[in-house]
Enzyme design. Sequence first.
Site, PDB file in Angstrom:
ATOM      1  N   HIS A  76      -5.427 -13.526 -33.983  1.00  0.00           N
ATOM      2  CA  HIS A  76      -4.284 -14.232 -33.410  1.00  0.00           C
ATOM      3  C   HIS A  76      -4.113 -15.615 -34.022  1.00  0.00           C
ATOM      4  O   HIS A  76      -2.995 -16.126 -34.101  1.00  0.00           O
ATOM      5  CB  HIS A  76      -4.454 -14.347 -31.890  1.00  0.00           C
ATOM      6  CG  HIS A  76      -4.119 -13.093 -31.154  1.00  0.00           C
ATOM      7  ND1 HIS A  76      -4.982 -12.026 -31.094  1.00  0.00           N
ATOM      8  CD2 HIS A  76      -3.011 -12.717 -30.475  1.00  0.00           C
ATOM      9  CE1 HIS A  76      -4.427 -11.050 -30.396  1.00  0.00           C
ATOM     10  NE2 HIS A  76      -3.231 -11.433 -30.017  1.00  0.00           N
ATOM     11  N   ASP A  77      -5.214 -16.218 -34.448  1.00  0.00           N
ATOM     12  CA  ASP A  77      -5.116 -17.530 -35.076  1.00  0.00           C
ATOM     13  C   ASP A  77      -4.536 -17.430 -36.479  1.00  0.00           C
ATOM     14  O   ASP A  77      -3.637 -18.181 -36.852  1.00  0.00           O
ATOM     15  CB  ASP A  77      -6.507 -18.170 -35.134  1.00  0.00           C
ATOM     16  CG  ASP A  77      -6.464 -19.573 -35.715  1.00  0.00           C
ATOM     17  OD1 ASP A  77      -5.566 -20.340 -35.321  1.00  0.00           O
ATOM     18  OD2 ASP A  77      -7.312 -19.895 -36.558  1.00  0.00           O
TER      19      ASP A  77
ATOM     20  N   ILE B 165      -0.322 -15.940 -37.673  1.00  0.00           N
ATOM     21  CA  ILE B 165       0.970 -16.637 -37.571  1.00  0.00           C
ATOM     22  C   ILE B 165       1.228 -17.487 -38.810  1.00  0.00           C
ATOM     23  O   ILE B 165       2.028 -17.138 -39.668  1.00  0.00           O
ATOM     24  CB  ILE B 165       1.011 -17.505 -36.297  1.00  0.00           C
ATOM     25  CG1 ILE B 165       0.742 -16.634 -35.064  1.00  0.00           C
ATOM     26  CG2 ILE B 165       2.394 -18.164 -36.166  1.00  0.00           C
ATOM     27  CD1 ILE B 165       1.654 -15.435 -34.930  1.00  0.00           C
TER      28      ILE B 165
ATOM     29  N   GLY C 147      -1.570 -18.987 -40.542  1.00  0.00           N
ATOM     30  CA  GLY C 147      -2.824 -19.083 -41.265  1.00  0.00           C
ATOM     31  C   GLY C 147      -3.938 -19.531 -40.354  1.00  0.00           C
ATOM     32  O   GLY C 147      -3.712 -19.895 -39.197  1.00  0.00           O
TER      33      GLY C 147
ATOM     34  N   ASP D 285      -5.817 -21.883 -38.839  1.00  0.00           N
ATOM     35  CA  ASP D 285      -5.755 -23.329 -38.635  1.00  0.00           C
ATOM     36  C   ASP D 285      -6.176 -23.761 -37.238  1.00  0.00           C
ATOM     37  O   ASP D 285      -5.931 -24.881 -36.820  1.00  0.00           O
ATOM     38  CB  ASP D 285      -4.348 -23.851 -38.932  1.00  0.00           C
ATOM     39  CG  ASP D 285      -3.286 -23.207 -38.036  1.00  0.00           C
ATOM     40  OD1 ASP D 285      -3.644 -22.423 -37.123  1.00  0.00           O
ATOM     41  OD2 ASP D 285      -2.084 -23.487 -38.243  1.00  0.00           O
TER      42      ASP D 285
ATOM     43  N   GLU E  93      -3.080 -30.721 -19.669  1.00  0.00           N
ATOM     44  CA  GLU E  93      -3.603 -29.862 -18.633  1.00  0.00           C
ATOM     45  C   GLU E  93      -2.509 -29.151 -17.833  1.00  0.00           C
ATOM     46  O   GLU E  93      -2.740 -28.110 -17.235  1.00  0.00           O
ATOM     47  CB  GLU E  93      -4.478 -30.671 -17.665  1.00  0.00           C
ATOM     48  CG  GLU E  93      -5.804 -31.126 -18.266  1.00  0.00           C
ATOM     49  CD  GLU E  93      -5.639 -32.296 -19.215  1.00  0.00           C
ATOM     50  OE1 GLU E  93      -4.548 -32.897 -19.255  1.00  0.00           O
ATOM     51  OE2 GLU E  93      -6.610 -32.601 -19.934  1.00  0.00           O
TER      52      GLU E  93
ATOM     53  N   PRO F 127       1.921  -8.612 -33.667  1.00  0.00           N
ATOM     54  CA  PRO F 127       2.234  -7.189 -33.445  1.00  0.00           C
ATOM     55  C   PRO F 127       2.063  -6.798 -31.983  1.00  0.00           C
ATOM     56  O   PRO F 127       1.127  -7.232 -31.320  1.00  0.00           O
ATOM     57  CB  PRO F 127       1.210  -6.470 -34.333  1.00  0.00           C
ATOM     58  CG  PRO F 127       0.869  -7.459 -35.385  1.00  0.00           C
ATOM     59  CD  PRO F 127       0.908  -8.796 -34.723  1.00  0.00           C
TER      60      PRO F 127
ATOM     61  N   HIS G 154     -10.078  -2.290 -34.056  1.00  0.00           N
ATOM     62  CA  HIS G 154     -10.051  -1.655 -32.734  1.00  0.00           C
ATOM     63  C   HIS G 154     -11.220  -0.701 -32.542  1.00  0.00           C
ATOM     64  O   HIS G 154     -11.331  -0.055 -31.502  1.00  0.00           O
ATOM     65  CB  HIS G 154      -8.722  -0.916 -32.525  1.00  0.00           C
ATOM     66  CG  HIS G 154      -7.540  -1.834 -32.503  1.00  0.00           C
ATOM     67  ND1 HIS G 154      -6.243  -1.386 -32.389  1.00  0.00           N
ATOM     68  CD2 HIS G 154      -7.451  -3.177 -32.598  1.00  0.00           C
ATOM     69  CE1 HIS G 154      -5.417  -2.402 -32.407  1.00  0.00           C
ATOM     70  NE2 HIS G 154      -6.130  -3.507 -32.541  1.00  0.00           N
TER      71      HIS G 154
END
Length: 406
Positions: A111-112, A115, A117, A119, A136, A210, A240
């Site tokens: 997930h990081d 999008i 790269g 980062d 917060e 996805p 998976h």
Amino acid sequence: MVKKKEMKKKEETASLRPAVLKKTSIFMVVLLIAVLFSLRNPKIEAEGKSNHIPSFLQRQKVSSPLEAEGLSYDFYQDSCPGAEDMIRSKMKKFFSNQKGVPANLLRLFFHDCFIRGCDASVLLNTTDANNNRSVEKQAPPNLTLKGFDVVESIKEDLEEACPGVVSCADVLALATRDGILLTGGPFYPVFTGRKDSHESHFQEALSDIPSPNHNISQILSLFQRRGFDERDTVSLLGAHNVGRISCDFIRNRFGNFSGTGHPDSTMASDFMDELRLQCQDGHGITQVGAPTLAPAPTPTMATLIKGNSKPMMMFSEQLSVAISSGSAFDGHYYRNLLRSRGLLFADQQLMANNITASLVRTYASDDGRTFRKDFARAMLKMSNHGVLTGDNGEVRFKCALPRSHS
């Protein structure tokens, strides 16, 4: 006569010595240069034999391409020489206490990086790091992923040893690789020197991550936009093989799938029966083929955000019921697809395209060796995708907060 022959032979031997000595000298010089060069630039291929990598991490290796732009191998050798050893040691401890940690980090890493790269944007506890609102009070885009505590714990130890040196993006990349190794996956080299982004990419994540219900065209399109071909895509989805997937992402396959009024036809009927039983949690899923079954909403991020104050990413693991997708980096994920037993619709869609289906059959045909080799290459490629280096990013003190909020 004999003496003449012996003298002639000695003369010929003597005449050859300078040439032999010259060749030997050239060889020794070349060898010396190679040794000196290797000391300055240790080869990735030799890493598995080095004491730099503990025995529990000495597994299957892949050759590395040239260093990614702005990254280098063993970037922290001088600034924080024990950083990578510290990450390995911490991951070994986490894994001994909780076997699901590698799968959590792998999904967090995906997930990081997917999008813009790798980062560390997914680690930020904010949707807009540049505004003046309290961090917060904001709803982060990552509430349903796991592994944040692991990354933060590793980062805290690194901050004590080398304050402000090792980026959260590098921590996540290295910890993910070491976690994959601990769960039986392949080794691949990780270049370091990434910087952390100043903000999260929440809005892009809504449209570009996805979905569990994407068809094969949508899946390939999203991956191709980031430079990943069919082989990369099929091998990366092999992640998976390990971890757990929330029933909320598969429950809609049991009833009115995609508005058809029928269950998902790509799922084997006996497998559907098994999943119904496993996902039974008091929401009406009590019998096979119940005509009055109220289907769960399609778990796209948009619908979840609209009706829920806690937006979800692709693989939620904090909901009521979750199903194990396995615990080994072998070919079982692909063999399940051949039997129409993919947990997600997006998984099973790999059989809906000639190229991806052929790759599924290839990965299912052995003990996982071919898959692990391709998975390692694809993970190396993803870990170098769109990284921030130099002055283009920052090194956060805490991974959940931009440096300005720390």
